[in-house]
Structures are given as C-alpha cells and as structure tokens.
Design a protein around this motif. Structure first.
Motif, mmCIF file in Angstrom:
data_model
loop_
_atom_site.group_PDB
_atom_site.id
_atom_site.type_symbol
_atom_site.label_atom_id
_atom_site.label_comp_id
_atom_site.label_asym_id
_atom_site.label_seq_id
_atom_site.Cartn_x
_atom_site.Cartn_y
_atom_site.Cartn_z
ATOM 1 N N GLU A 2 0.821 -1.228 0.000
ATOM 2 C CA GLU A 2 0.000 0.000 0.000
ATOM 3 C C GLU A 2 0.852 1.274 0.000
ATOM 4 O O GLU A 2 0.573 2.232 -0.705
ATOM 5 C CB GLU A 2 -0.944 0.004 1.210
ATOM 6 N N LEU A 3 1.942 1.245 0.816
ATOM 7 C CA LEU A 3 2.839 2.401 0.903
ATOM 8 C C LEU A 3 3.403 2.760 -0.476
ATOM 9 O O LEU A 3 3.490 3.937 -0.845
ATOM 10 C CB LEU A 3 3.987 2.056 1.872
ATOM 11 N N LEU A 4 3.738 1.722 -1.247
ATOM 12 C CA LEU A 4 4.302 1.950 -2.575
ATOM 13 C C LEU A 4 3.249 2.537 -3.517
ATOM 14 O O LEU A 4 3.550 3.440 -4.315
ATOM 15 C CB LEU A 4 4.866 0.630 -3.105
ATOM 16 N N LYS A 5 2.014 2.061 -3.413
ATOM 17 C CA LYS A 5 0.930 2.622 -4.238
ATOM 18 C C LYS A 5 0.766 4.117 -3.968
ATOM 19 O O LYS A 5 0.635 4.923 -4.893
ATOM 20 C CB LYS A 5 -0.392 1.899 -3.941
ATOM 21 N N GLU A 6 0.765 4.474 -2.691
ATOM 22 C CA GLU A 6 0.638 5.900 -2.325
ATOM 23 C C GLU A 6 1.758 6.733 -2.925
ATOM 24 O O GLU A 6 1.532 7.818 -3.452
ATOM 25 C CB GLU A 6 0.695 6.062 -0.791
ATOM 26 N N ARG A 7 2.996 6.202 -2.823
ATOM 27 C CA ARG A 7 4.154 6.931 -3.349
ATOM 28 C C ARG A 7 4.070 7.067 -4.873
ATOM 29 O O ARG A 7 4.424 8.104 -5.437
ATOM 30 C CB ARG A 7 5.458 6.225 -2.949
ATOM 31 N N ALA A 12 4.887 9.550 -9.260
ATOM 32 C CA ALA A 12 5.071 9.110 -10.645
ATOM 33 C C ALA A 12 4.224 9.965 -11.576
ATOM 34 O O ALA A 12 3.282 10.623 -11.141
ATOM 35 C CB ALA A 12 4.682 7.647 -10.778
ATOM 36 N N SER A 13 4.588 9.972 -12.867
ATOM 37 C CA SER A 13 3.737 10.670 -13.836
ATOM 38 C C SER A 13 3.569 9.793 -15.071
ATOM 39 O O SER A 13 4.459 9.033 -15.452
ATOM 40 C CB SER A 13 4.350 12.028 -14.193
ATOM 41 N N VAL A 30 16.227 7.437 -5.573
ATOM 42 C CA VAL A 30 15.798 6.251 -4.829
ATOM 43 C C VAL A 30 15.656 6.611 -3.349
ATOM 44 O O VAL A 30 16.517 7.275 -2.786
ATOM 45 C CB VAL A 30 16.857 5.121 -4.989
ATOM 46 N N ASP A 31 14.566 6.141 -2.728
ATOM 47 C CA ASP A 31 14.374 6.315 -1.287
ATOM 48 C C ASP A 31 14.894 5.044 -0.611
ATOM 49 O O ASP A 31 14.273 3.987 -0.722
ATOM 50 C CB ASP A 31 12.878 6.518 -1.016
ATOM 51 N N PRO A 32 16.029 5.120 0.088
ATOM 52 C CA PRO A 32 16.628 3.890 0.641
ATOM 53 C C PRO A 32 15.721 3.160 1.619
ATOM 54 O O PRO A 32 15.661 1.928 1.597
ATOM 55 C CB PRO A 32 17.900 4.391 1.341
ATOM 56 N N LEU A 33 14.982 3.868 2.471
ATOM 57 C CA LEU A 33 14.148 3.175 3.459
ATOM 58 C C LEU A 33 12.997 2.432 2.782
ATOM 59 O O LEU A 33 12.725 1.281 3.099
ATOM 60 C CB LEU A 33 13.618 4.160 4.512
ATOM 61 N N LEU A 34 12.334 3.083 1.826
ATOM 62 C CA LEU A 34 11.268 2.427 1.060
ATOM 63 C C LEU A 34 11.830 1.210 0.321
ATOM 64 O O LEU A 34 11.208 0.135 0.294
ATOM 65 C CB LEU A 34 10.655 3.422 0.065
#
Lengths: 189, 189
Positions: A2-7, A12-13, A30-34
């Motif tokens: 879900e977190l990735l969908k939100e991001r 994204a475009s 890149v977000d290292p924690l994600l």
C-alpha cells in the motif's frame, strides 16, 4: 504494498498510455528506506526457497535487488549490458530488445558467478513486455542454476511480460500491479 | 579499510599494469554486508557535513552509494548514462570519456532532483583518470548544489584522477589506495 501505491500516485507521472515515469522513486532517485522495505517483502515472499544469490540487470534494478540480498543474507549479482557483443567464452550472453529505449542490448553474466549449485532469485524494477527478463531467465537456465522466481516492484499487467513468464511455470511476484495508464490515470489492479 | 584490502588480494585479478578486475566484489558480483560496511565508513568520514543526498553514476557505484545513503538516512540519486545526447532542457548533461571501455558516454541528471538547497556526497566505486567523476562534479556545480566531497572505494593513485580533483579543493576520501599494479602484483599505498 500500500505504501508503494501511495508513493506512485504522489510521485510518478504518466508519459503516455504505455509508459509511467518513475524517476522520483525508482529509475533515477531512490528512497533507501522504502527500497529496504521492498527488499524485506521479497525476502518474505520467497522465504521457503534455499536462495544462494539475488540476480538483476543493471541499472535500475540494482538498489531493490541489493536490498533483497541484504534481507536474505546472500550475494548480489548484476547482469551487465554491453554495447557490442564480443564473443566471450567466459560469459553467458543474450541479445534483448528494450521496450522503453527502442534499442537492442546484449546482457552478460560471467560463468564464474553462476553455476548448477546456485538457487537464484531474480529481482527487477519494472516488467512490461518482459524481453530483458526472458533474456536473463535464458541465461540462468543455460547456467544450470535453479530459479526461485522473479520478483518485480511494478508489474504493468496490461502488457504481456509477467503473464508469459508465469506461463513458463515461474513464480512471479509483484509488489504493485498496474492495470492501465489510459487517459493519464494510474489504475491499480 | 583492512577487510577490503584482504578481499581485494583474495578476489581481484590484475588484467594489466593499469586495470584491476574487480568483478567478484564490486563490478558484477557484490557482497552486501561488506558493501554496507563501506557505506558506514563513508558516512563516518563525512559525518560533520549536512548532507541531503548521495549521488553516483550508474552502474557499479550504485550498491555502495545506496549503502552510504542508508547509513546517512538520505535519498540516493544516480546519474544516467545516455547513448545519444538529445538536448533535454530538464536535465544537466556532460559528455565524458570512459577509461576502461574506450568510449564516450553522456551522463545526465534531472534538474528536478538537484538544486542549490542540496548538499551532496558523491560516492563512486573506482577512480582512475577521473573523467566521469569530473563530469558529474561539473553537473553538481552547475546545479548550484554544494559538494560535500567524493568518496571512492578504490583509488588507483598511480593515475591522476583523485589528485586533480583534490587540487580543485574537493575532499576526496578513498577506502583503499592502490599504488601500482606492475608485474601483475597489487601494491597498496
């Protein structure tokens, strides 16, 4: 995830009906924690297999494949892309077209690092038509290594790549499936 | 880094007086735990600077730059290499020669991800002549971002790259310095 969908919705475009621009979180920045969370999720999804190595194709797959290798405690191997196919007896090579770039490249893995003793997990960032992925799967098969499966961050399920690989009997796991990019809108499955 | 010296002596091979083959631990296969230690060491070396982003050039620099970004808790940005230089108003571009590959490539960073508010740490795997590194440093300067320094895993100190960058007043920190590869032997500084 879900977190990735939100991001994805936030960062994204949509370039056109086929292409999603993910420079802000996957292909350039890149977000290292994600990314570490993605790696843990892949490790969980393939936890029952005796994985000896994580494999990916340079470049955008490297961070998430590295994060998965950390979570599993195994080495990471990244296939190199070559501009010219020089016959190299020490390497496995496959010529693959690139969907987004409109060019052909050769991917290469040294025989030194892939053997019948290996049980490899293939991790990649995006699967669309799956040409590069099928190329690396051929290399893994030729090496005699066992393939645990293919974990992809984003599957564009309206393109045939993941489906054709599942039809080969390979376990494909996607963190997010995108059903359509029509009318500039991201629709998840 | 003594551990890294041991691994180099055990796993690297000398191709000729100028080139060290590091496929087993840096350019093709990667040991995630060793790489995470490298990242922690870079974070320690630049601990006093207010770093907002780690930057590298695809592909071999990505794992160690990612490990450094984790240690610092900041995003990672990797410059892309392009086959064709299409003028792109949204990106900073520099044309750079490649020492090992004998070709010219264009490196690119989107303006969206690099601004005068950034204080970036540049991490790379190997420095030889430093052409690619100087290209990325030019891009960072043009963006108005501050450069904390350049951290490299392996400095070939018998080639001019790191020295010329230090002469620009930039703090270059290497985990290992190689003084010579003559007669097939690796001599550390």
């Amino acid at each position: 995830m879900e977190l990735l969908k939100e991001r994805i919705l936030r960062e994204a475009s949509v370039t056109n009906n086929d292409v999603l621009k993910l420079d802000a979180l996957l292909n350039h920045q890149v977000d290292p924690l994600l990314t570490m969370e993605m790696g843990k999720e892949f490790a969980r999804l393939y936890a029952e297999q005796p994985i000896t190595k994580v494999i990916t194709i340079e470049s955008s797959g490297i961070p998430v494949a590295f994060a998965t290798a950390i979570a599993l405690g195994v080495p990471l191997l990244f296939a190199r892309r070559k501009k010219t196919l020089i016959a190299d007896p020490d390497s496995y090579c496959e010529r693959v077209p690139s969907f987004t770039k409109g060019i052909v490249t050769d991917i290469m893995v040294s025989r030194q690092f892939l053997s019948p003793d290996d049980h490899v997990l293939f991790i990649d960032d995006i699967i669309a038509n799956g040409d590069a992925a099928r190329g690396l799967i051929k290399i893994i098969e030729r090496s005699g290594a066992a393939l645990a499966g293919l974990g992809v961050v984003i599957e564009k399920s309206f393109q045939a790549g993941a489906r054709t690989i599942r039809e080969q009997g390979i376990q494909v796991e996607s963190l997010v499936k995108i059903a359509s990019l029509e009318d500039g809108k991201i629709r998840f499955e």
